[in-house]
Motif scaffolding. Structure first.
Motif, PDB file in Angstrom:
ATOM      1  N   ALA A 199       0.907  -1.152  -0.006  1.00 26.36           N
ATOM      2  CA  ALA A 199      -0.137   0.051  -0.019  1.00 26.36           C
ATOM      3  C   ALA A 199       0.818   1.233   0.026  1.00 26.36           C
ATOM      4  O   ALA A 199       0.550   2.313  -0.644  1.00 26.36           O
ATOM      5  CB  ALA A 199      -0.983  -0.037   1.200  1.00 26.36           C
ATOM      6  N   LYS A 200       1.842   1.141   0.831  1.00 22.68           N
ATOM      7  CA  LYS A 200       2.712   2.431   0.977  1.00 22.68           C
ATOM      8  C   LYS A 200       3.457   2.648  -0.472  1.00 22.68           C
ATOM      9  O   LYS A 200       3.485   3.825  -0.935  1.00 22.68           O
ATOM     10  CB  LYS A 200       3.898   1.999   1.916  1.00 22.68           C
ATOM     11  N   THR A 204       2.358   1.783  -3.316  1.00 24.98           N
ATOM     12  CA  THR A 204       1.331   2.030  -4.487  1.00 24.98           C
ATOM     13  C   THR A 204       0.870   3.544  -4.217  1.00 24.98           C
ATOM     14  O   THR A 204       0.900   4.232  -5.260  1.00 24.98           O
ATOM     15  CB  THR A 204       0.008   1.363  -4.293  1.00 24.98           C
ATOM     16  N   TRP A 205       0.814   4.069  -2.999  1.00 24.35           N
ATOM     17  CA  TRP A 205       0.539   5.406  -2.816  1.00 24.35           C
ATOM     18  C   TRP A 205       1.778   6.368  -3.067  1.00 24.35           C
ATOM     19  O   TRP A 205       1.478   7.627  -3.575  1.00 24.35           O
ATOM     20  CB  TRP A 205       0.094   5.773  -1.418  1.00 24.35           C
ATOM     21  N   LYS A 206       2.772   5.531  -3.179  1.00 22.67           N
ATOM     22  CA  LYS A 206       3.845   6.525  -3.501  1.00 22.67           C
ATOM     23  C   LYS A 206       4.004   6.812  -4.923  1.00 22.67           C
ATOM     24  O   LYS A 206       4.123   8.001  -5.333  1.00 22.67           O
ATOM     25  CB  LYS A 206       5.334   5.864  -2.934  1.00 22.67           C
ATOM     26  N   ILE A 224       1.032   6.692  -6.876  1.00 23.08           N
ATOM     27  CA  ILE A 224       0.156   7.574  -7.079  1.00 23.08           C
ATOM     28  C   ILE A 224       0.166   8.959  -6.962  1.00 23.08           C
ATOM     29  O   ILE A 224      -0.097   9.911  -7.679  1.00 23.08           O
ATOM     30  CB  ILE A 224      -1.289   7.017  -6.430  1.00 23.08           C
ATOM     31  N   LYS A 225       1.001   9.494  -5.895  1.00 17.31           N
ATOM     32  CA  LYS A 225       1.444  10.716  -5.475  1.00 17.31           C
ATOM     33  C   LYS A 225       2.025  11.318  -6.576  1.00 17.31           C
ATOM     34  O   LYS A 225       2.379  12.341  -7.140  1.00 17.31           O
ATOM     35  CB  LYS A 225       2.114  10.805  -4.145  1.00 17.31           C
ATOM     36  N   SER A 269       0.091  11.991  -9.732  1.00 17.22           N
ATOM     37  CA  SER A 269      -0.916  13.223  -9.492  1.00 17.22           C
ATOM     38  C   SER A 269       0.068  14.212  -9.298  1.00 17.22           C
ATOM     39  O   SER A 269      -0.482  15.392  -9.343  1.00 17.22           O
ATOM     40  CB  SER A 269      -1.653  12.678  -8.478  1.00 17.22           C
TER      41      SER A 269
END
Length: 145
Positions: A122-123, A125-127, A129-130, A133
């Motif tokens: 998850a960490k 993946t969010w990295k 995504i950030k 974006s």
């Protein structure tokens, strides 16, 4: 340096008023004055040129094929600007559209593979995504009480 003439530079440096540097008392001022006179003489005969360095910090999804397509596109634009030929403009637009399409596809594939690599993280993946974006962590400054 194609048009550099060493004799003209030598003549200019010989005609430079070097005595004027010794009017200063401080060694640093003398050196600054001498350096300015010397650089002014150099600038007359071999001026500095600024060059653009491309692809210094290129994105990780950029491949040699994309670079080649971008260079081809840029060459066509340069050719159009010189000759103003409508057929060259049409070729440029085709090359531009192909380059944009290639960039979009390879960027999409790059991020899809990155997300697949971090499927259970998850960490990570969010990295990703950030980074896609453009969300950047802003530091919060707290004033002292």
């Amino acid at each position: 340096m194609k048009r550099f003439d060493a004799e003209l530079l030598k003549q200019t440096l010989m005609q430079t008023p070097w005595d004027s540097v010794f009017i200063f008392d401080e060694t640093d001022d003398v050196l600054d004055s001498w350096e300015k006179l010397f650089i002014d003489g150099l600038e007359q005969h071999c001026p500095w040129r600024t060059k653009r360095v491309a692809w210094v910090n290129q994105a990780p999804w950029i491949t040699p094929a994309i670079i080649k397509q971008l260079q081809f596109r840029d060459a066509l634009l340069k050719k159009f600007r010189r000759h103003r030929n409508p057929s060259v403009w049409a070729d440029y637009k085709k090359a531009r559209n192909k380059a944009v399409g290639m960039l979009r596809n390879i960027k999409r594939k790059f991020y899809v593979s990155k997300l697949e690599q971090n499927e259970n993280d998850a960490k990570g993946t969010w990295k990703i995504i950030k980074s896609i974006s453009g969300m950047v962590k802003q530091s919060k400054r707290v004033n002292s009480l």
